[in-house]
Design a protein around this motif. Structure first.
Motif, mmCIF file in Angstrom:
data_model
loop_
_atom_site.group_PDB
_atom_site.id
_atom_site.type_symbol
_atom_site.label_atom_id
_atom_site.label_comp_id
_atom_site.label_asym_id
_atom_site.label_seq_id
_atom_site.Cartn_x
_atom_site.Cartn_y
_atom_site.Cartn_z
ATOM 1 N N THR A 204 0.812 -1.498 0.202
ATOM 2 C CA THR A 204 -0.099 0.258 -0.053
ATOM 3 C C THR A 204 0.714 1.361 0.084
ATOM 4 O OG1 THR A 204 -0.162 -0.385 2.373
ATOM 5 C CG2 THR A 204 -2.073 -1.044 1.042
ATOM 6 N N ILE A 205 2.152 1.099 0.411
ATOM 7 C CA ILE A 205 3.127 2.241 0.336
ATOM 8 C C ILE A 205 3.189 3.025 -1.132
ATOM 9 C CG2 ILE A 205 5.190 0.909 -0.448
ATOM 10 C CD1 ILE A 205 5.538 3.553 2.096
ATOM 11 N N PHE A 206 2.647 2.223 -2.128
ATOM 12 C CA PHE A 206 2.535 2.743 -3.533
ATOM 13 C C PHE A 206 1.624 3.771 -3.519
ATOM 14 C CE2 PHE A 206 4.656 -1.099 -5.072
ATOM 15 C CZ PHE A 206 5.415 -0.578 -6.270
ATOM 16 N N ASN A 207 0.530 4.029 -2.863
ATOM 17 C CA ASN A 207 -0.192 5.028 -2.582
ATOM 18 C C ASN A 207 0.352 6.411 -2.375
ATOM 19 O OD1 ASN A 207 -2.710 3.117 -3.233
ATOM 20 N ND2 ASN A 207 -2.810 2.686 -1.201
ATOM 21 N N PHE A 208 1.318 6.223 -1.382
ATOM 22 C CA PHE A 208 2.216 7.157 -1.068
ATOM 23 C C PHE A 208 3.000 7.674 -2.151
ATOM 24 C CE2 PHE A 208 6.510 8.190 1.106
ATOM 25 C CZ PHE A 208 6.268 9.450 0.954
ATOM 26 N N TYR A 209 3.780 6.637 -2.887
ATOM 27 C CA TYR A 209 4.470 7.011 -3.851
ATOM 28 C C TYR A 209 4.062 7.623 -5.108
ATOM 29 C CZ TYR A 209 8.011 3.625 -1.790
ATOM 30 O OH TYR A 209 8.798 3.097 -0.772
ATOM 31 N N SER A 210 2.670 7.076 -5.343
ATOM 32 C CA SER A 210 2.410 7.576 -6.708
ATOM 33 C C SER A 210 1.656 8.691 -6.815
ATOM 34 C CB SER A 210 1.447 6.322 -7.580
ATOM 35 O OG SER A 210 0.405 5.959 -6.722
#
Lengths: 371, 541
Positions: A204-210
């Motif tokens: 879910t860290i991708f929500n921050f990355y992207s």
């Protein structure tokens, strides 16, 4: 910084913590540590199993044995007609802690000023415990000597011993405040590391990355829930200390609270650093525990005062924040000098810098990209 | 000028080049497909374009250029990324509704009637409006992917990057995902970069890029690409030359072959590329089993098998028969109860109701089951390998679990390694190997004790075309040489056609149980098995 973004993230963290029941760990773990260690660590010795072989059976020897029998520190059994070998065997089999042998002609020799000798054997398997027991025995014998012999020996100095700050010499008073310093270093660090590493592990860290969520917003959203939840622990731990363990509180509550908050921030900073270098929750937990519990325990001043450390251990003690916090905490509980003491003021400033430094370092190192 | 242009993008992971000098252009409203084996560099390129990974080269989007994740930051409100993995970006304790709110808020979109309307439209397109209160963790795989997609769409991105959104997703959900994508790109003019393992999907895209070991090796529309390989594709015939390979449905040969040509699918690209590069595609063999046994006419019989989780019925009175020496395909949408059924057969879940007979013995107690363990082989969805042990160590471990004699184990392991073509990977860790290799050696692990029946749960999801073709050769050889029965689940409808018989589950109930030919007879209009599947699931087409 956009407050709406941060608020949405914080709300999400709280919902997850509640629904995953992780919230229970936030409050059970600190209480568990303080209760387990608070009752578990005991420096003083009571009910030492004592075997007295009274070969004299005179008035004075009986007077001496009665003193042992009346003390809460000893569970005394007086026997006669037992050989030294049998008595020592009883220590060997861990049935007896202390063996005292009063020789025959004890009273006679004493009255003749012939310096009779009493044999004392102590189970030395645990050196600290053994020396404590030894001192107790000496104390009882000297005390007896000074009252039984009405005329005091000329060169005998009486020591009027008074322990300052912890007059009854209670273990709780010496240990429980230090435990607060241990818990508030370990628990917030674990939670803050987990909140970030969990997102890394699950993806879910991708929500921050992207998204356009900034690093500052993300980190703030991770810090705030931990800070709020553990701030409550400051009060809970205070209650356990003063109510359950009956530790006196002589200083300023504001100072206790303020320094604890700064200390929690430091701990959160440690958690941030752990989350930078780990990818899985289990590694994050183990790593956080290793880097917080060991210094939190060794350099807490619980087992050994920092002032009596030297060389490397003294330098290490000064590197970890535990020492500074515990100094203030022990002061607020047992002494009560508060901010009148220049050392307390200095240490509070050090804690402030420590918190800022750790948080800044942690948030500098958190990256907004994969790899 | 192109709306999106990638110029010579190179991504390096820990000094290993993941993708080298990739360039491409795309116009508004286009769907650009990425195809290639896993590890070919598709994900790395997507991460670079989404601004979540460092790279060399430059990305020009809407006239603005970025060369690093930092420079991409101002463009992120225009970009949406859905990374690879089912429901990867979802929080399992948050509901569908809470997800949409969370994504709206972190994308900093103000509340407005048009937002509410758009959000409702997305929910309806995804078919999730009846489930707004359900936590993401309790959604089926297909629903998770649809939720992930609409969460990625909530800020109306102009560049949508979807990394294998349909892998491991059932045909119906795949179609629905595709419908959402198609509608959004038309109404919003979104450019979509989509990687996929399903060639039927790639054929629908405007342009397709073929990736191979860190490079883009071919690009064009599906028909352009197919034209290039048409001359090498033949009806299945035995190969005579070295640059030739025969799969279940085709023979591909660089050298001219005296055989009728056959219209290829995009899958041909992988085989022909491998042949051109002179890659050694290991030939799959299976030698006879050491211990000959008679396979009973009915290997497994389930009568009214039922499994409930709370008030949710995962499997509802299912009757099924697995006959000796047949390959039975168990199909159904995500959440239809396939995995639960297999787990009941294996005793991993207790059976709530019904009777189960395995190898002629009614199963009632754990003890009866334990005695049968030696006759059953099982490969789970995640392959259940130990990541910190090499392939060889893993295989030896599984051999000793079955109490196999060491000498015999050694002999069998090296024989399987040779026959199934993973000999050269024996001393590597599973995490460093392509999925296709892990899949074959997982099956080898399940074969070590020479079982009579094999249960395979989605063994081919995410596995590339060549490895899948080899996998099916292995399965058919096992059936032929060993005469064992195989129960297999899959989401590739083309694979269903290799099965002797199909059982179709829908919402925990059995809706079809017949041979592939009979099903085709039943639906004479169906052009592919996928259409038959969809017939049972909805009255579309």
């Amino acid at each position: 910084m956009n407050s709406g973004v941060i608020a949405a993230y914080i709300l999400k963290e709280f919902k997850e913590l509640l629904r995953s029941r992780m919230i229970a760990i936030v409050y059970i773990l600190p209480t568990m540590i303080i209760i387990l260690f608070g009752y578990g660590i005991r420096m003083e010795v009571t009910h030492a199993r004592t075997l007295i072989i009274d070969n004299d059976r005179s008035k004075i020897s009986q007077d001496l044995t009665v003193r042992f029998q009346n003390s809460k520190y000893f569970d005394t059994k007086v026997v006669t007609g037992i050989t030294l070998k049998e008595a020592l065997e009883s220590i060997k089999r861990a049935k007896t802690d202390i063996l005292i042998i009063i020789p025959d002609r004890f009273e006679k020799e004493l009255l003749k000023r012939e310096k009779p000798e009493i044999a004392v054997f102590v189970d030395g398997a645990f050196p600290v415990r053994a020396s404590t027991m030894e001192n107790y025995v000496k104390g009882v014998i000297f005390d007896a000597a000074s009252t039984i012999l009405k005329e005091k020996p000329k060169n005998l100095v009486t020591i009027n011993n008074r322990n300052l700050f912890n007059q009854p010499m209670r273990d709780e008073d010496a240990i429980v405040p230090g435990l607060i310093g241990l818990i508030l270093l370990v628990a917030p660090a674990i939670l803050s590391a987990l909140l970030i590493v969990k997102e890394k592990e699950e993806g879910t860290i991708f929500n921050f990355y992207s998204s356009a969520v900034s690093r500052g917003e993300f980190i703030l959203a991770k810090i705030v829930p931990v800070f709020i939840l553990h701030s409550i622990n400051i009060f809970i731990l205070f209650l356990w200390a003063t109510w359950l363990f009956e530790v006196p509180f002589r200083g300023s509550f504001t100072l206790y609270w303020l320094s604890s908050e700064l200390y929690i921030l430091t701990s959160i900073g440690i958690g941030l650093l752990v989350s930078v270098i780990t990818r899985s929750q289990i590694v994050a937990i183990v790593l956080t525990i290793i880097i917080t519990i060991i210094p939190g325990f060794l350099y807490s001043g619980m087992l050994m005062p920092i002032s009596s450390m030297s060389g490397e251990s003294k330098i290490e003690a000064h590197i970890y924040p535990v020492m500074y916090y515990n100094h203030i905490i022990y002061d607020t509980f047992l002494i009560g000098q508060g901010l009148d003491s220049p050392k307390n003021r200095l240490y509070l400033v050090i804690l402030l810098f420590y918190a800022l430094f750790m948080l800044l370092l942690g948030s500098r190192l958190v990256k907004k990209e994969t790899g | 000028m192109a709306d999106l242009e990638l110029k010579k993008i190179t991504v390096t992971h820990k000094r290993v080049v993941a993708i080298k000098d990739a360039s491409l252009r795309a116009q508004e409203g286009e769907i650009v497909g990425f195809i290639g084996a896993d590890g070919a560099g598709k994900s790395s390129l997507m991460h670079a374009v989404a601004g979540v990974a460092s790279f060399e080269g430059e990305v020009v989007f809407k006239g603005r250029t970025f060369r690093s994740p930092k420079e991409a930051e101002p463009l992120k409100p225009l970009i949406g990324l859905m990374p690879q993995g089912i429901g990867l970006v979802l929080y399992k304790n948050l509901t569908v509704d809470e997800h949409l709110t969370f994504f709206t808020k972190i994308r900093n979109i103000p509340e407005s009637p048009s937002l509410r309307e758009y959000r409702q439209r997305l929910l309806e397109m995804a078919g999730l409006s009846p489930f707004t209160d359900r936590p993401a963790g309790k959604l089926s795989g297909g629903m998770k992917q649809k939720l992930s997609l609409i969460c990625t769409l909530i800020h109306r991105p102009k560049l949508l990057i979807l990394d294998e959104p349909t892998t491991g997703v059932d045909p119906l959900s795949r179609l629905e995902l595709w419908d959402i994508l198609d509608e959004i790109r038309k109404s919003e003019g979104t450019i979509a970069l989509v990687s996929t393992a399903y060639m039927e999907e790639a054929a629908k895209m405007d342009r397709v890029y073929l990736f191979d070991s860190g490079e883009i090796i071919a690009s064009g529309t599906a028909s352009e690409l197919l034209e290039k390989v048409a001359e090498y594709s033949y009806e299945p015939t035995p190969c005579t030359t070295r640059r030739c390979i025969t799969t279940m449905d085709y023979t591909y040969s660089i050298d001219p072959l005296d055989a009728p040509r056959k219209t290829p699918t995009l899958e041909a690209l992988f085989f022909i590329n491998a042949l051109r590069e002179g890659q050694q595609i290991p030939h799959i063999e299976i030698s006879d089993r050491e211990n000959k046994i008679a396979v009973p006419p009915v290997v497994m019989e389930a009568k009214g098998l039922t499994k409930r989780f709370g008030d949710f019925v995962a499997d509802d009175h299912i009757d099924m028969q697995l006959r000796g020496g047949e390959i039975l395909g168990l199909l159904g949408a995500n959440g239809a109860g396939k995995t639960t059924f297999i787990k009941m057969l294996l005793g991993l879940y207790p059976i709530d109701e019904g009777e189960l007979t395995l190898l002629g013995k009614p199963i009632k107690s754990a003890k009866e089951r334990r005695e049968l363990k030696a006759s059953i082989g099982y490969v789970s969805q995640q392959f259940s390998l130990y990541k910190d042990m090499t392939v060889r160590e893993n295989l030896h471990y599984f051999a000793s679990m079955h109490a196999l004699d060491i000498g015999k184990a050694q002999e069998r392991i090296s024989r399987y390694a040779k026959e199934l073509g993973f000999e050269k990977y024996m001393d590597e860790l599973p995490s460093d190997l392509p999925l296709g290799i892990n899949q074959r050696f997982s099956v080898a692990a399940a074969l070590l004790h020479e079982p009579v029946v094999l249960f395979l749960d989605e063994p081919t999801s995410g596995v590339d075309a060549i490895a899948r073709s080899q996998f099916w050769q292995m399965i058919t050889l096992l059936k032929k040489k060993w005469g064992i029965s195989i129960l297999i689940t899959t989401h590739y409808m083309s694979e269903a056609e290799y099965c002797d018989r199909i059982v179709l589950l829908k919402e925990g109930k059995k809706v079809a149980d017949d041979s592939v030919e009979n099903l085709y007879k039943k639906f004479p209009k169906a052009k592919s098995f996928e259409e038959i599947f969809l017939h049972y699931y909805e009255d579309r087409i």
